[in-house]
Design a protein around this motif. Structure first.
Motif, mmCIF file in Angstrom:
data_model
loop_
_atom_site.group_PDB
_atom_site.id
_atom_site.type_symbol
_atom_site.label_atom_id
_atom_site.label_comp_id
_atom_site.label_asym_id
_atom_site.label_seq_id
_atom_site.Cartn_x
_atom_site.Cartn_y
_atom_site.Cartn_z
ATOM 1 N N TYR A 62 0.916 -1.141 0.145
ATOM 2 C CA TYR A 62 0.033 -0.060 0.176
ATOM 3 C C TYR A 62 0.731 1.311 0.074
ATOM 4 O O TYR A 62 1.508 1.496 1.094
ATOM 5 C CB TYR A 62 -0.759 0.126 1.089
ATOM 6 C CG TYR A 62 -2.067 -0.970 1.173
ATOM 7 C CD1 TYR A 62 -3.172 -0.701 0.338
ATOM 8 C CD2 TYR A 62 -2.158 -2.061 1.593
ATOM 9 C CE1 TYR A 62 -4.238 -1.544 0.211
ATOM 10 C CE2 TYR A 62 -2.957 -3.062 1.511
ATOM 11 C CZ TYR A 62 -4.214 -2.693 0.725
ATOM 12 O OH TYR A 62 -5.037 -3.605 0.592
ATOM 13 N N GLY A 69 -13.364 5.575 4.622
ATOM 14 C CA GLY A 69 -14.165 4.427 4.185
ATOM 15 C C GLY A 69 -15.164 5.040 3.296
ATOM 16 O O GLY A 69 -15.514 6.352 3.031
ATOM 17 N N GLU A 114 -17.269 0.186 4.577
ATOM 18 C CA GLU A 114 -15.982 -0.347 4.431
ATOM 19 C C GLU A 114 -15.028 0.737 4.826
ATOM 20 O O GLU A 114 -14.878 1.669 4.313
ATOM 21 C CB GLU A 114 -15.989 -0.804 2.953
ATOM 22 C CG GLU A 114 -14.520 -1.566 2.740
ATOM 23 C CD GLU A 114 -14.657 -2.406 1.413
ATOM 24 O OE1 GLU A 114 -13.592 -3.189 1.102
ATOM 25 O OE2 GLU A 114 -15.349 -1.963 0.533
ATOM 26 N N TYR A 125 -11.107 1.732 5.061
ATOM 27 C CA TYR A 125 -9.880 1.491 4.229
ATOM 28 C C TYR A 125 -8.630 1.639 5.009
ATOM 29 O O TYR A 125 -7.695 1.046 4.815
ATOM 30 C CB TYR A 125 -10.015 2.532 3.019
ATOM 31 C CG TYR A 125 -11.255 2.177 1.946
ATOM 32 C CD1 TYR A 125 -11.307 0.734 1.623
ATOM 33 C CD2 TYR A 125 -12.114 3.073 1.547
ATOM 34 C CE1 TYR A 125 -12.362 0.396 0.642
ATOM 35 C CE2 TYR A 125 -12.989 2.712 0.696
ATOM 36 C CZ TYR A 125 -13.115 1.395 0.196
ATOM 37 O OH TYR A 125 -14.351 1.260 -0.587
ATOM 38 N N GLU A 126 -8.642 2.765 5.788
ATOM 39 C CA GLU A 126 -7.670 3.034 6.632
ATOM 40 C C GLU A 126 -7.700 3.519 7.923
ATOM 41 O O GLU A 126 -8.690 4.489 7.953
ATOM 42 C CB GLU A 126 -6.563 4.068 5.776
ATOM 43 C CG GLU A 126 -5.873 3.691 4.469
ATOM 44 C CD GLU A 126 -5.139 4.877 3.783
ATOM 45 O OE1 GLU A 126 -4.823 5.865 4.441
ATOM 46 O OE2 GLU A 126 -5.152 4.742 2.656
#
Length: 145
Positions: free
Chosen positions: A31, A62, A80, A82-83
């Motif tokens: 990433y 997200g 969702e 993501y980070e």
């Protein structure tokens, strides 16, 4: 004192610097750091920062998706994530937990009852424990050799 709030365009350079720091830590696989233009495109209801004395010290983002996954009802909406990243100097202060809680609260206030997160962090045992504190359960494991 740390404030959790929605990310603004003015925060984008600081978030990009944190993203670069995260990448430089080499704690996740494959990433790269996010550039300012990509960060700016993600701003909205599901991009939050942790700010202390005018400095962004952590962030999370997200999106809301529609499920085709077997762990959720068909076509259910889910968050969702993501980070989630917190500057190393501020870890241990529950900032990461507060960021995740705030984003989940936002999703729930918009009628979204489910959430999904994945991680390629090399310290996966700690990451699993972190998310279990938020009610996440293991869905599957993927390994390599």
């Amino acid at each position: 004192m740390v404030t959790i709030r929605k990310c603004t365009m003015g925060d984008v350079p600081q978030v990009a610097a944190l993203s670069q720091r995260w990448s430089d830590e080499a704690v996740t696989f494959a990433y790269p750091a996010s550039q300012e233009d990509k960060i700016a495109q993600r701003l909205g209801n599901y991009f939050w920062v942790a700010e202390r004395n005018g400095q962004v010290v952590g962030y999370t983002h997200g999106t809301i998706q529609t499920s085709q996954y077997p762990v959720f009802p068909l076509d259910a909406r889910f968050l969702e994530i993501y980070e989630v990243y917190v500057h190393p100097d501020f870890r241990g202060d529950e900032i990461g937990h507060r960021l995740v809680d705030r984003m989940i609260d936002e999703a729930e206030s918009n009628g979204v009852a489910h959430a999904l997160v994945g991680s390629s962090n090399v310290d996966w045992r700690s990451i699993v424990g972190f998310y279990e504190r938020h009610g996440f359960k293991m869905w599957y494991v993927q390994m390599y050799r």
